[in-house]
Structure formats: structure tokens, C-alpha cells
Motif scaffolding. Structure first.
Motif, mmCIF file in Angstrom:
data_model
loop_
_atom_site.group_PDB
_atom_site.id
_atom_site.type_symbol
_atom_site.label_atom_id
_atom_site.label_comp_id
_atom_site.label_asym_id
_atom_site.label_seq_id
_atom_site.Cartn_x
_atom_site.Cartn_y
_atom_site.Cartn_z
ATOM 1 N N ALA A 261 -7.530 -4.308 4.131
ATOM 2 C CA ALA A 261 -7.649 -5.762 4.229
ATOM 3 C C ALA A 261 -6.628 -6.363 5.188
ATOM 4 N N SER A 262 -5.548 -5.624 5.467
ATOM 5 C CA SER A 262 -4.512 -6.163 6.356
ATOM 6 C C SER A 262 -4.973 -6.263 7.793
ATOM 7 N N ALA B 250 0.834 -1.211 0.000
ATOM 8 C CA ALA B 250 0.000 0.000 0.000
ATOM 9 C C ALA B 250 0.866 1.257 0.000
ATOM 10 N N ASN C 204 -0.860 4.334 6.801
ATOM 11 C CA ASN C 204 -0.609 3.915 5.425
ATOM 12 C C ASN C 204 -0.620 2.396 5.344
ATOM 13 N N CYS C 205 -1.827 1.859 5.121
ATOM 14 C CA CYS C 205 -1.985 0.414 5.094
ATOM 15 C C CYS C 205 -3.182 0.043 4.224
ATOM 16 N N ASP C 206 -3.208 -1.203 3.844
ATOM 17 C CA ASP C 206 -4.347 -1.759 3.115
ATOM 18 C C ASP C 206 -5.397 -2.149 4.147
ATOM 19 N N GLU D 163 -1.994 1.620 10.708
ATOM 20 C CA GLU D 163 -0.986 0.592 10.466
ATOM 21 C C GLU D 163 -0.426 0.126 11.809
ATOM 22 N N GLN E 89 2.453 1.675 -3.539
ATOM 23 C CA GLN E 89 1.486 2.204 -4.490
ATOM 24 C C GLN E 89 1.213 3.677 -4.248
ATOM 25 N N ARG E 90 1.164 4.069 -2.981
ATOM 26 C CA ARG E 90 0.922 5.483 -2.660
ATOM 27 C C ARG E 90 2.063 6.346 -3.187
#
Length: 325
Positions: free
Chosen positions: A322-323, A112, A318-320, A287, A115-116
């Protein structure tokens, strides 16, 4: 100059933090607080500083903007090494100021975050197993660019005075919002945030440095009496995984009054529990590093005095999503 005088000369000051706050006006957000009663999140009342709502989704925006805005001339390029959050902040600040950014990150950086960085238009170089290896690659690139005569500014993640002064504005803001807080809990990686906060607080308040047991550069340095290498692992390694604490932050810790700087190590499982608790009870998605400071309280590793006001920095998100599962 003797070693003690030399160390004093390398301290970031409260005046530098105040100057940074002026410089950052209109560039960063004043992040809100969440005051919670006993039982809402943990067994004692706490005040959360929701810094995960900052630009770039972490406190790192403060140091990045201050470093760039402190320059007498705009550089042709900005370069940085990062586990992810610092790079995102540098890329965002550089983009707002119209400066190209090149960011070096290790293989462990969360997808993530990678991608950011790309979404922000940074040139991303990914390689090496941890932050230290990404830093080495960045330094080689900086040296090569210097040979071409290009004006390149390196923004260090945690061992640069302008960066620490910028991060210190968080403590300045938090203290003004919540003067009732007696003790500030801060997650530590390389030491940029806690160093800046110590500079601002100047011994007025107690500070608790919280690290994962699996990545404890700060604790190791203060135990050894000097920055030293540690192994880096664990759930928060991409954000708190500095192999060695910064010299500036170490100096500030050494100068802080005895008894007002405490160190707590937390287990990965305690960080995971704190992160899940923030979601379950407050619907705050962070996160792992963002939950590390809270883990010291939820786990019971910190024993507050009666009526002690606890302030906890929730430092990044800063995380997905889904994590979390």
C-alpha cells in the motif's frame, strides 16, 4: 605500522568473498537478472539484479548467513541493531540455525519490517530516532548480557568483515551472470554492500555509489577524508540512513582505483519516481532503497558512454504494498 599500512590491513579481500560464496551454498538464492532494452524502463539499456527476491527480501541475507556460519562455535544468542532489513536477515539466518535473535530497531523503521521481524520469531526492541540510537541501545544490552557470561554474537549491519564478505557475493554472482556489465550501480547506506562489492571487483569494473541527498554518509566521508557524522532523513532513511559510514567500507573505497568509483546523490523525488517506474513498467514492488540505484540513471544524473553496459542492483523489497500509492 603507519596509517596507510594499517588501512590496508583492514581491507576485506576477494578471497574472503570467494570463501563466503562457498559457505553460502544452499543457504541463499541466486537471484535472477532482468535485461531491459532502451525505452523499456529508461532511455538506455540496463540490466537489473533482482536482489529483492533474495531470502529476507534483501541482499542482507548474504552477510547475515556468512557471519553466523563463520563462527567456530554456535553462539547462545545473536544480537543486532538495524533499520529493519539487516535485522530481518539476521533473524531469518538465526532462525534457520536454531539460534535466538534479539534485534534493536529505531522508531523510523517501516511497520512492515517490524512485523516481519516478529513473524520470524525475533525479540524486537524498538526505540531511538535512528539507526545510530538503536545501535547504542544494542551495545548497552550486549554489555549487560556479557556480564552474565552468556555467549552473544553481535552481527554488525555494515562494519564487520564477515558481513562485507557475504555482501560481496552479490557482485561475484552478478559479474558471472552478466560479464557484459561495465558499470555497477549500488545504493549506499552504511556501506556494507558497496564495500563487499568493491572487494570482489578489485578494480576490474566501474562502480557508482548512489545515495539520497538527505542521507549521504558515504559521500561525506570520502569528501572529508574520514568517516564523519551526517544528518539522516528522507524516504529511504530506514534502510540507507546510517549516520556514519563503516570504516571497512571507507578503506575499500580509498583503495579502489581512481576514476572507477563515482558518487551520485539523488533527490527523494527521484527515488519515488524510480520506484513507481519499476512498478508501472516491470511490476516490481520494491522499497525506496531498492529503487535508489536506478534513480541515478532514470534521473539522467549519470551519463553513460556509448555502448556502456549498466548493471543496477535492486536491493530490497521489505515494504507494505500500500505504500506505493
Amino acid at each position: 605500522m603507519d596509517s596507510q599500512a594499517s588501512a590496508t590491513a583492514l581491507l576485506v579481500t576477494a578471497d574472503q568473498v570467494a570463501e563466503a560464496a562457498t559457505r553460502l551454498t544452499g543457504r541463499i538464492r541466486q537471484t535472477p537478472l532482468l535485461r531491459l532494452a532502451a525505452g523499456d524502463l529508461c532511455d538506455v539499456p540496463v540490466t537489473l539484479k533482482l536482489e529483492q527476491l533474495q531470502k529476507a527480501a534483501s541482499f542482507k541475507a548474504r552477510g547475515a548467513f556468512n557471519s553466523l556460519l563463520s563462527q567456530p562455535r554456535r553462539p547462545a544468542r545473536v544480537i543486532a541493531a538495524s533499520g529493519g532489513n539487516h535485522g530481518i536477515a539476521v533473524a531469518l539466518a538465526a532462525g534457520e540455525l536454531g539460534i535466538p535473535a534479539e534485534i534493536f530497531i529505531p522508531a523510523i523503521s517501516a511497520p512492515a519490517k517490524v512485523q516481519r521481524l516478529r513473524d520470524l520469531g525475533a525479540q524486537v526492541q524498538q526505540g531511538g530516532q535512528d539507526y545510530a540510537e538503536a545501535l547504542t541501545a544494542m551495545q548497552r544490552r550486549k554489555a549487560a548480557l556479557a556480564q552474565t557470561g552468556e555467549q552473544v554474537l553481535e552481527v554488525h549491519a555494515y562494519d564487520q568483515a564477515t558481513v562485507l564478505a557475504g555482501q560481496g557475493t552479490l557482485a561475484r554472482e552478478f559479474e558471472s551472470q552478466a560479464p557484459e556489465v561495465d558499470t555497477f550501480f549500488i545504493a549506499v547506506g552504511g556501506g556494507g554492500l558497496i564495500g563487499g562489492c568493491l572487494a570482489w571487483l578489485s578494480g576490474r569494473k566501474k562502480v557508482v555509489a548512489v545515495e539520497p541527498r538527505t542521507s549521504q554518509a558515504y559521500n561525506a566521508a570520502l569528501t572529508a577524508g574520514a568517516p564523519c557524522d551526517v544528518t539522516v532523513a528522507g524516504v529511504a532513511a530506514d534502510a540507507l540512513g546510517a549516520r556514519q559510514v563503516g570504516q571497512l567500507s571507507f578503506n575499500l573505497a580509498q583503495a579502489y582505483p581512481d576514476g572507477l568509483l563515482e558518487r551520485i546523490l539523488v533527490e527523494d523525488e527521484e527515488i519515488i519516481t524510480a520506484r513507481q517506474r519499476l512498478w508501472d513498467r516491470c511490476r516490481l514492488l520494491v522499497e525506496p532503497s531498492g529503487a535508489a540505484a536506478l534513480a541515478a540513471v532514470i534521473s539522467g544524473r549519470y551519463k553513460p558512454a556509448q555502448n556502456e553496459g549498466l548493471g543496477i542492483v535492486v536491493c530490497g523489497a521489505n515494504c507494505d504494498p500500500a505504500s506505493l500509492s
